[in-house]
Design a protein around this motif. Structure first.
Motif, PDB file in Angstrom:
ATOM      1  N   THR A  97       0.822  -1.087   0.046  1.00 46.84           N
ATOM      2  CA  THR A  97      -0.075   0.014  -0.052  1.00 46.84           C
ATOM      3  C   THR A  97       0.687   1.078  -0.039  1.00 46.84           C
ATOM      4  OG1 THR A  97      -0.062   0.063   2.383  1.00 46.84           O
ATOM      5  CG2 THR A  97      -1.858  -1.000   1.327  1.00 46.84           C
ATOM      6  N   ASP A  98       2.241   1.058   0.469  1.00 44.23           N
ATOM      7  CA  ASP A  98       2.806   2.536   0.483  1.00 44.23           C
ATOM      8  C   ASP A  98       4.435   2.469  -0.070  1.00 44.23           C
ATOM      9  OD1 ASP A  98       0.705   2.982   2.429  1.00 44.23           O
ATOM     10  OD2 ASP A  98       2.096   3.422   4.120  1.00 44.23           O
ATOM     11  N   ALA A  99       4.837   1.280  -0.005  1.00 45.23           N
ATOM     12  CA  ALA A  99       6.398   1.217  -0.680  1.00 45.23           C
ATOM     13  C   ALA A  99       6.033   0.923  -2.077  1.00 45.23           C
ATOM     14  CB  ALA A  99       7.193   0.376  -0.079  1.00 45.23           C
ATOM     15  N   LYS A 100       5.530  -0.113  -2.539  1.00 44.39           N
ATOM     16  CA  LYS A 100       5.339  -0.530  -3.838  1.00 44.39           C
ATOM     17  C   LYS A 100       4.671   0.653  -4.620  1.00 44.39           C
ATOM     18  CE  LYS A 100       3.503  -3.956  -6.795  1.00 44.39           C
ATOM     19  NZ  LYS A 100       2.646  -5.335  -6.680  1.00 44.39           N
ATOM     20  N   PRO A 101       3.521   1.427  -4.308  1.00 46.27           N
ATOM     21  CA  PRO A 101       3.043   2.477  -5.131  1.00 46.27           C
ATOM     22  C   PRO A 101       4.308   3.506  -5.299  1.00 46.27           C
ATOM     23  CG  PRO A 101       1.486   1.974  -3.643  1.00 46.27           C
ATOM     24  CD  PRO A 101       2.748   1.370  -3.229  1.00 46.27           C
ATOM     25  N   LEU A 102       4.971   4.058  -4.109  1.00 41.68           N
ATOM     26  CA  LEU A 102       5.928   5.053  -4.535  1.00 41.68           C
ATOM     27  C   LEU A 102       7.119   4.414  -5.551  1.00 41.68           C
ATOM     28  CD1 LEU A 102       7.344   7.648  -3.590  1.00 41.68           C
ATOM     29  CD2 LEU A 102       8.315   6.289  -1.544  1.00 41.68           C
ATOM     30  N   PHE A 103       7.498   3.297  -5.217  1.00 35.26           N
ATOM     31  CA  PHE A 103       8.222   2.758  -6.242  1.00 35.26           C
ATOM     32  C   PHE A 103       8.130   2.698  -7.595  1.00 35.26           C
ATOM     33  CE2 PHE A 103      10.863  -0.789  -8.370  1.00 35.26           C
ATOM     34  CZ  PHE A 103      12.299  -0.452  -7.987  1.00 35.26           C
ATOM     35  N   LYS A 104       6.727   2.445  -7.962  1.00 33.01           N
ATOM     36  CA  LYS A 104       6.255   2.645  -9.270  1.00 33.01           C
ATOM     37  C   LYS A 104       6.100   4.252  -9.792  1.00 33.01           C
ATOM     38  CE  LYS A 104       3.126  -1.223  -9.371  1.00 33.01           C
ATOM     39  NZ  LYS A 104       1.727  -1.744  -9.770  1.00 33.01           N
ATOM     40  N   LEU A 105       6.076   5.282  -9.052  1.00 37.74           N
ATOM     41  CA  LEU A 105       6.209   6.547  -9.614  1.00 37.74           C
ATOM     42  C   LEU A 105       7.459   6.688  -9.907  1.00 37.74           C
ATOM     43  CD1 LEU A 105       4.099   8.473  -6.655  1.00 37.74           C
ATOM     44  CD2 LEU A 105       3.376   7.921  -9.185  1.00 37.74           C
ATOM     45  N   LEU A 106       8.649   6.098  -9.433  1.00 39.03           N
ATOM     46  CA  LEU A 106       9.897   6.424  -9.938  1.00 39.03           C
ATOM     47  C   LEU A 106      10.149   5.956 -11.391  1.00 39.03           C
ATOM     48  CD1 LEU A 106      11.597   5.435  -6.628  1.00 39.03           C
ATOM     49  CD2 LEU A 106      11.162   7.686  -7.552  1.00 39.03           C
ATOM     50  N   ARG A 107      10.932   6.802 -12.000  1.00 37.00           N
ATOM     51  CA  ARG A 107      11.378   6.489 -13.435  1.00 37.00           C
ATOM     52  C   ARG A 107      12.719   5.518 -13.142  1.00 37.00           C
ATOM     53  NH1 ARG A 107      13.323  11.846 -16.356  1.00 37.00           N
ATOM     54  NH2 ARG A 107      11.359  12.541 -15.676  1.00 37.00           N
ATOM     55  N   GLU A 108      12.887   4.830 -14.283  1.00 38.63           N
ATOM     56  CA  GLU A 108      14.165   4.123 -14.420  1.00 38.63           C
ATOM     57  C   GLU A 108      15.293   4.961 -14.575  1.00 38.63           C
ATOM     58  OE1 GLU A 108      14.458   0.917 -14.139  1.00 38.63           O
ATOM     59  OE2 GLU A 108      12.351   0.358 -14.107  1.00 38.63           O
ATOM     60  N   PRO A 109      16.657   4.488 -14.129  1.00 41.14           N
ATOM     61  CA  PRO A 109      17.037   3.222 -13.402  1.00 41.14           C
ATOM     62  C   PRO A 109      16.586   3.268 -12.216  1.00 41.14           C
ATOM     63  CG  PRO A 109      18.808   4.790 -13.802  1.00 41.14           C
ATOM     64  CD  PRO A 109      17.792   5.518 -14.590  1.00 41.14           C
ATOM     65  N   LYS A 110      16.085   2.254 -11.697  1.00 40.10           N
ATOM     66  CA  LYS A 110      15.779   1.908 -10.061  1.00 40.10           C
ATOM     67  C   LYS A 110      15.831   0.580  -9.932  1.00 40.10           C
ATOM     68  CE  LYS A 110      10.778   1.661 -11.251  1.00 40.10           C
ATOM     69  NZ  LYS A 110       9.685   2.131 -10.814  1.00 40.10           N
ATOM     70  N   LYS A 111      16.168   0.122  -8.466  1.00 42.95           N
ATOM     71  CA  LYS A 111      16.415  -1.208  -8.309  1.00 42.95           C
ATOM     72  C   LYS A 111      15.501  -1.090  -6.662  1.00 42.95           C
ATOM     73  CE  LYS A 111      19.641  -4.539  -6.714  1.00 42.95           C
ATOM     74  NZ  LYS A 111      21.279  -4.864  -6.580  1.00 42.95           N
ATOM     75  N   ILE A 112      14.791  -2.322  -6.671  1.00 44.16           N
ATOM     76  CA  ILE A 112      14.449  -2.539  -5.041  1.00 44.16           C
ATOM     77  C   ILE A 112      14.962  -3.828  -4.367  1.00 44.16           C
ATOM     78  CG2 ILE A 112      12.193  -3.836  -5.908  1.00 44.16           C
ATOM     79  CD1 ILE A 112      10.914  -2.202  -3.546  1.00 44.16           C
ATOM     80  N   VAL A 113      15.134  -3.507  -3.203  1.00 51.92           N
ATOM     81  CA  VAL A 113      15.569  -4.820  -2.727  1.00 51.92           C
ATOM     82  C   VAL A 113      14.628  -5.047  -1.216  1.00 51.92           C
ATOM     83  CG1 VAL A 113      17.676  -5.890  -1.114  1.00 51.92           C
ATOM     84  CG2 VAL A 113      18.032  -4.500  -3.120  1.00 51.92           C
ATOM     85  N   MET A 114      14.053  -6.435  -1.242  1.00 49.52           N
ATOM     86  CA  MET A 114      13.268  -6.547  -0.182  1.00 49.52           C
ATOM     87  C   MET A 114      13.926  -7.583   0.918  1.00 49.52           C
ATOM     88  SD  MET A 114      10.437  -5.191  -1.045  1.00 49.52           S
ATOM     89  CE  MET A 114       9.259  -6.096   0.360  1.00 49.52           C
ATOM     90  N   TYR A 115      13.570  -6.965   2.254  1.00 48.79           N
ATOM     91  CA  TYR A 115      14.477  -7.932   3.201  1.00 48.79           C
ATOM     92  C   TYR A 115      13.271  -8.500   4.080  1.00 48.79           C
ATOM     93  CZ  TYR A 115      13.898  -3.908   6.300  1.00 48.79           C
ATOM     94  OH  TYR A 115      13.358  -2.651   6.967  1.00 48.79           O
ATOM     95  N   GLU A 116      13.554  -9.499   4.736  1.00 44.15           N
ATOM     96  CA  GLU A 116      12.525 -10.220   5.643  1.00 44.15           C
ATOM     97  C   GLU A 116      12.530  -9.487   7.149  1.00 44.15           C
ATOM     98  OE1 GLU A 116      10.207 -12.544   4.374  1.00 44.15           O
ATOM     99  OE2 GLU A 116      11.505 -12.123   2.419  1.00 44.15           O
ATOM    100  N   GLY A 117      11.947  -8.308   7.157  1.00 43.92           N
ATOM    101  CA  GLY A 117      11.773  -7.591   8.234  1.00 43.92           C
ATOM    102  C   GLY A 117      10.835  -6.523   8.295  1.00 43.92           C
ATOM    103  N   GLY A 118      10.804  -5.470   9.318  1.00 44.92           N
ATOM    104  CA  GLY A 118       9.744  -4.583   9.566  1.00 44.92           C
ATOM    105  C   GLY A 118      10.500  -3.277   8.990  1.00 44.92           C
ATOM    106  N   HIS A 119      10.165  -2.373   9.696  1.00 45.32           N
ATOM    107  CA  HIS A 119      10.436  -0.763   9.069  1.00 45.32           C
ATOM    108  C   HIS A 119      11.967  -0.509   8.735  1.00 45.32           C
ATOM    109  CE1 HIS A 119       9.816   3.094   8.097  1.00 45.32           C
ATOM    110  NE2 HIS A 119      10.167   3.822   9.174  1.00 45.32           N
ATOM    111  N   ILE A 120      12.865  -0.642   9.687  1.00 40.81           N
ATOM    112  CA  ILE A 120      14.180  -0.413   9.673  1.00 40.81           C
ATOM    113  C   ILE A 120      14.947  -1.439   9.729  1.00 40.81           C
ATOM    114  CG2 ILE A 120      16.052   1.052  10.351  1.00 40.81           C
ATOM    115  CD1 ILE A 120      13.839   2.884   9.383  1.00 40.81           C
ATOM    116  N   PRO A 121      15.721  -1.847   8.576  1.00 42.16           N
ATOM    117  CA  PRO A 121      16.702  -2.773   8.809  1.00 42.16           C
ATOM    118  C   PRO A 121      17.782  -2.854   9.721  1.00 42.16           C
ATOM    119  CG  PRO A 121      17.056  -2.016   6.621  1.00 42.16           C
ATOM    120  CD  PRO A 121      15.828  -1.236   7.376  1.00 42.16           C
ATOM    121  N   THR A 122      18.272  -3.662  10.126  1.00 42.34           N
ATOM    122  CA  THR A 122      19.676  -3.614  10.870  1.00 42.34           C
ATOM    123  C   THR A 122      20.657  -3.156  10.172  1.00 42.34           C
ATOM    124  OG1 THR A 122      20.574  -5.887  10.392  1.00 42.34           O
ATOM    125  CG2 THR A 122      18.956  -5.759  12.309  1.00 42.34           C
TER     126      THR A 122
END
Length: 143
Positions: A97-122
C-alpha cells in the motif's frame, strides 16, 4: 520541508568547495523520513549521482500537503539511479500500500531490495547493501 531542502542543498554547495571531494561522486542516503525528504530534494537537486532510500513509502498525509512539499509530486522527476530497500513486513510503510506505489512512481533506473523484516533493517543488513550500490554506481572507494 523548505528549510530541510535548503540546508541539504547548502551542504552540497559546501562539498563542492572541497578539493578532497569528487563532485561527480556524491550519493544520497535517506532512511525512513529521511527518504521522504530525499525524494523532494533529489527531485530538484541534480548533483547527487546515485540515491539509496531505506524504508520509504507514501505517507497518508502526502496527498494533503501543498504540492510544493509533497514527495508524490517530486518522485517522477528524479532522473538518477535509485536503490530502494524495504521490509516485507514494514509496519510504517506496508509494501503493497505504501512502498510499492512509491516505487512505481519513480522512473528508471531503479532497483528494489526486499528484506524479511519490519520498518528499519539492521545496520548489518543495510550497510553492505548500500556500500555495494554506491560501489556499483559511483565506483569503488579507495580503501
Amino acid at each position: 520541508m523548505v528549510n530541510w531542502i535548503t540546508d541539504l542543498r547548502l551542504g552540497i554547495d559546501y562539498l563542492e568547495t572541497r578539493d578532497d571531494i569528487d563532485k561527480q561522486k556524491i550519493g544520497f542516503l535517506g532512511i525512513s523520513n529521511g527518504s521522504n525528504v530525499g525524494l523532494v530534494l533529489t527531485g530538484i537537486e541534480t548533483r547527487y549521482k546515485t540515491l539509496a532510500f531505506i524504508s520509504a513509502g507514501l505517507e497518508k498525509d502526502f496527498r494533503s500537503r501543498l504540492p510544493e512539499t509533497s514527495p508524490i509530486k517530486f518522485a517522477s522527476h528524479i532522473k538518477t539511479q535509485k536503490l530502494f530497500i524495504n521490509g516485507r513486513y514494514d509496519e510504517t510503510f506496508p509494501y503493497n500500500t505504501d512502498a510499492k506505489p512509491l516505487f512505481k512512481l519513480l522512473r528508471e533506473p531503479k532497483k528494489i531490495v526486499m528484506y524479511e523484516g519490519g520498518h528499519i533493517p539492521t545496520v548489518e543488513y543495510y550497510v553492505p547493501q548500500v556500500n555495494d550500490w554506491f560501489d556499483e554506481t559511483l565506483g569503488k572507494v579507495a580503501r
